[in-house]
Design an enzyme around this catalytic site. Structure first.
Site, mmCIF file in Angstrom:
data_model
loop_
_atom_site.group_PDB
_atom_site.id
_atom_site.type_symbol
_atom_site.label_atom_id
_atom_site.label_comp_id
_atom_site.label_asym_id
_atom_site.label_seq_id
_atom_site.Cartn_x
_atom_site.Cartn_y
_atom_site.Cartn_z
ATOM 1 N N GLU A 143 46.746 52.792 31.860
ATOM 2 C CA GLU A 143 47.616 53.154 32.990
ATOM 3 C C GLU A 143 48.956 53.714 32.524
ATOM 4 O O GLU A 143 50.031 53.164 32.810
ATOM 5 C CB GLU A 143 47.797 51.962 33.922
ATOM 6 C CG GLU A 143 46.485 51.561 34.571
ATOM 7 C CD GLU A 143 46.636 50.605 35.739
ATOM 8 O OE1 GLU A 143 47.668 49.932 35.829
ATOM 9 O OE2 GLU A 143 45.711 50.542 36.569
ATOM 10 N N GLU A 302 38.486 51.141 36.695
ATOM 11 C CA GLU A 302 38.663 49.824 37.319
ATOM 12 C C GLU A 302 38.388 50.008 38.798
ATOM 13 O O GLU A 302 39.134 50.728 39.489
ATOM 14 C CB GLU A 302 40.092 49.302 37.106
ATOM 15 C CG GLU A 302 40.409 49.016 35.652
ATOM 16 C CD GLU A 302 41.826 48.488 35.438
ATOM 17 O OE1 GLU A 302 42.439 47.967 36.393
ATOM 18 O OE2 GLU A 302 42.329 48.621 34.314
HETATM 19 C C1 GAL Z 1 45.359 47.338 36.654
HETATM 20 C C2 GAL Z 1 45.404 47.101 35.157
HETATM 21 C C3 GAL Z 1 44.496 45.983 34.757
HETATM 22 C C4 GAL Z 1 44.724 44.790 35.648
HETATM 23 C C5 GAL Z 1 44.461 45.206 37.055
HETATM 24 C C6 GAL Z 1 44.566 44.063 38.023
HETATM 25 O O1 GAL Z 1 46.463 48.029 37.080
HETATM 26 O O2 GAL Z 1 45.016 48.254 34.445
HETATM 27 O O3 GAL Z 1 44.727 45.643 33.413
HETATM 28 O O4 GAL Z 1 46.016 44.350 35.478
HETATM 29 O O5 GAL Z 1 45.394 46.198 37.403
HETATM 30 O O6 GAL Z 1 44.288 44.459 39.296
#
Ligand code: GAL
Length: 654
Positions: A143, A302
């Site tokens: 990110e 994600e």
């Molecule tokens: C994202 C991040 C992850 C985790 C996730 C939780 O922004 O890349 O490592 O923190 O959020 O929702």
């Protein structure tokens, strides 16, 4: 086949769990597992001592179960020894001081010392894993934001960037107009990143800030290139990406992804859907935006897999159908890979209540069952990844506008982002695919180009839009276009929209920055529509009025105009409306351009199409929490809350 992945942190768990975890992931229908993006302290517990035995073993266990890995470079979280022994690797904040350690992402991605250590760990990984059959792809860092670091190295870097751009201080001062408030720079070392407190940006020289934003974005793009080049040295065919997100300091994503093979995004659509029908919450915009980074299909690294928590209170539970619905919404907009965050909820660390697919109990549950249903469903569409989102409508985006607006708000509540989303929402609401394009992209193949707020005005873009309209296309330009030149200074001596005047055939006689106030305008149908934020009072030259203000001292004055330009048309929208305005305007434009639209769609139902050698698939998604029934192709269709129905080109439902 759409690839399904799971985000997994083997270093968080006892090895005794790995085998069973891998078996369960594979049984659920996963193909890949994303690992290692935060595990630097495990890979290099002390300077120069590397330990990959545990990672080898984790990768081997997963591979035994048919799971390949998306391997993360761990550079988001440097080990504490690095910060302690080499403090110049720590990022500095807006306050001009090193950030307090203890969370994550504290590294300065520009620092040459950090680059040395980051380069070394990436190289160690590449030497060991690049080109191996277990490795499906690479994720760089995590990110990444635009590099808003104020450390001495970044400050020097900014000065060098400016020296290269302007050569001498006279040119710089002239370009920045820095005689205002005696701001003339007489020595290069007077130049700083100029960030100041976050909410005070309005006091600084916008030209200086624009250059700073350009420098910061270029740093991030360079960092991505730097890591990717190391991996490519060991495997020229490696598939490399990074997981983007919408953070406070947005990078120039198009620049950032230029060195990468595929665009990727962390997709966390809202768990709580607002009641307000005017709220712009659909993640469809974000998904189309990510597709624009490479102008082709993308990955989700994600994908929402459980209730959120940690930095805030725990969110409500995910509604039934939400996991599957949001995943298919991403596929509908061009995702070819979805990796779910995360396998099991962490038992330690700050994110112990940011839920994964499984809870701490490790028992199978409703969310895992829903993932299994999704995997089975997608397995019935093995050709889906051989299709794209094909659009006749383009929405122009530029990071320059984002930078300029963020640093110099024009009217309370008026945001570049909102403008983009309103036009996008109008397309979604009519079931029309839309591509978000960088300003430099070719307009070939499009019939309509939407240009919200082209504030930093690029004469090249104006010329290309004129050519596009002349050849029969429709262009829509809005308020605050043509305001500034490319240095971030106001364009002098001609009425707004300046360079867009000929194309739009109208000019602004006065503007009214009404902020959050609400007014109305009259549409050609005689209906009224609410407007807010901004009112350009328009006078037509060659254009004709299309909508009129109804109130204040300018009642009856044109608010939107329509101009015939060559074989095409240009609309100028002088205000910001409620959703209905964009629906009405776009419906007319789509009719004129012969673009098939679905005006009978109820609000919150999104229809998107993917097509190509793999067939045709129409996705109908109910992005609301109530059942919706509506006419479609002569029949009545019913969608449960968050349900996605998929229809093939042959009319079959999948
Ligand atoms: C994202 C991040 C992850 C985790 C996730 C939780 O922004 O890349 O490592 O923190 O959020 O929702």
């Amino acid at each position: 086949m759409i690839t399904i992945g799971i985000d997994y942190y083997p270093e968080h768990w006892d090895r005794a769990l790995w085998e069973e975890d891998a078996a369960r992931m594979a049984r659920a229908g996963a193909h890949v597992v994303r690992i290692a993006e935060f595990a630097w302290s495990r890979m290099e517990p002390e300077e120069g001592r590397f330990d990959f035995a545990w990672l080898d073993e984790a990768i081997a266990v997963l591979y035994r179960h048919g799971l390949r890995v998306i391997l993360g470079t761990p550079t988001n979280c440097a080990p504490l020894w690095l910060y302690q022994d080499h403090p110049e690797t720590v990022q500095w904040g807006r306050d001009g001081r090193p950030t307090a350690l203890g969370i994550r992402g504290h590294r300065c991605i520009y620092s040459p010392v950090f680059r040395r250590y980051a380069g070394r760990i990436v190289e160690e990984m590449a030497r060991r894993y690049a080109g191996r059959p277990e490795v499906f792809a690479w994720q760089l860092d995590n990110e990444l934001e635009s590099n808003h670091c104020t450390c001495p190295a970044c400050t020097e870097g900014f000065r060098s960037f400016l020296k290269e751009k302007y050569g001498d201080l006279d040119t710089l001062n002239r370009t920045w107009g820095s005689q205002v408030w005696s701001g003339e720079v007489s020595r290069w070392d007077q130049i700083t990143p100029l960030l100041g407190p976050e909410n005070d940006t309005g006091w600084y020289n916008p030209a200086w800030m624009l250059d700073y934003e350009r420098f910061a974005a270029a740093c991030t793009a360079d960092y991505v290139r730097f890591q990717s080049e190391i991996i490519r040295r060991y495997d020229p065919h490696a598939v490399i990406t990074t997981n983007s997100c919408f953070c406070a300091n947005l990078p120039d994503f198009h620049q950032e992804f230029a060195a990468l093979d595929v665009a990727a995004y962390d997709n966390y659509p809202p768990i709580v859907l607002p009641e307000d029908p005017e709220a712009l919450t659909s993640n469809a915009f974000a998904l189309d935006f990510i597709r624009s980074f490479k102008q082709r299909n993308f990955w989700i690294l994600e994908q929402l897999g459980g209730p959120m928590g940690c930095w805030g209170p725990i969110s409500p539970a995910m509604e039934p159908g939400m996991l599957e619905g949001y995943a298919l919404q991403a596929v509908a907009h061009g995702a070819d890979l979805l990796s779910f965050f995360r396998w099991r909820t962490a038992a330690t660390g700050a994110e112990m209540f940011c839920h994964g697919l499984l809870d701490h109990s490790n028992a199978s549950n409703r969310r895992l069952a829903e993932l299994e249903v999704l995997c089975r469903r997608l397995a019935r569409m093995p050709e889906l990844d051989r299709t794209d989102v094909v659009s006749q409508v383009a929405l122009l985006y530029s990071a320059e506008q984002e930078f300029a607006f963020k640093n110099q708000p024009q009217s309370a509540g008026f945001a570049y982002w909102t403008q983009l989303r309103l036009f996008h929402d109008g397309c979604m609401n009519l079931g029309v695919n839309v591509d978000i394009l960088p300003e430099s992209a070719s307009l070939e193949g499009y019939r309509v180009v939407l240009v919200p707020t082209h504030f930093i005005t690029n004469p090249d873009v104006v010329a290309r839009l004129e050519a596009f309209a002349r050849a029969g296309g429709t262009v829509v330009v809005t308020n605050r276009s043509g305001v500034k030149d490319q240095n971030g200074n106001c364009i002098l001596g001609q009425p707004l929209p300046t360079l867009f005047g000929a194309l739009c055939g109208c000019h602004v006689t006065e503007y009214d920055a009404i902020g959050p106030a609400r007014q109305t305008l009259t549409l050609p149908s005689g209906e009224t529509c609410a407007i807010t934020s901004w009112c350009d009072l328009l006078e037509t030259d060659t254009a004709e009025p299309w909508a009129w203000y109804t109130g204040r001292f300018y009642a009856g004055t044109p608010a939107i105009t329509k101009n015939h330009f060559g074989a095409g048309t240009a609309y100028y929208v002088g205000t910001v409306g409620e959703k209905a305005l964009y629906r009405a305007l776009l419906l007319e434009i789509f009719r004129e351009q012969g673009i098939p639209a679905l005006p009978s769609l109820p609000r919150g139902v999104e229809v998107t199409e993917r097509s190509g050698p793999g067939g045709r698939y129409r996705f109908l998604f109910n992005d609301t929490l109530h059942t919706q029934t509506f006419p479609l192709d002569g029949a009545r269709l019913k969608l449960r809350p968050l349900e996605v129905k998929i229809q093939t080109g042959e009319g079959d439902w999948l």
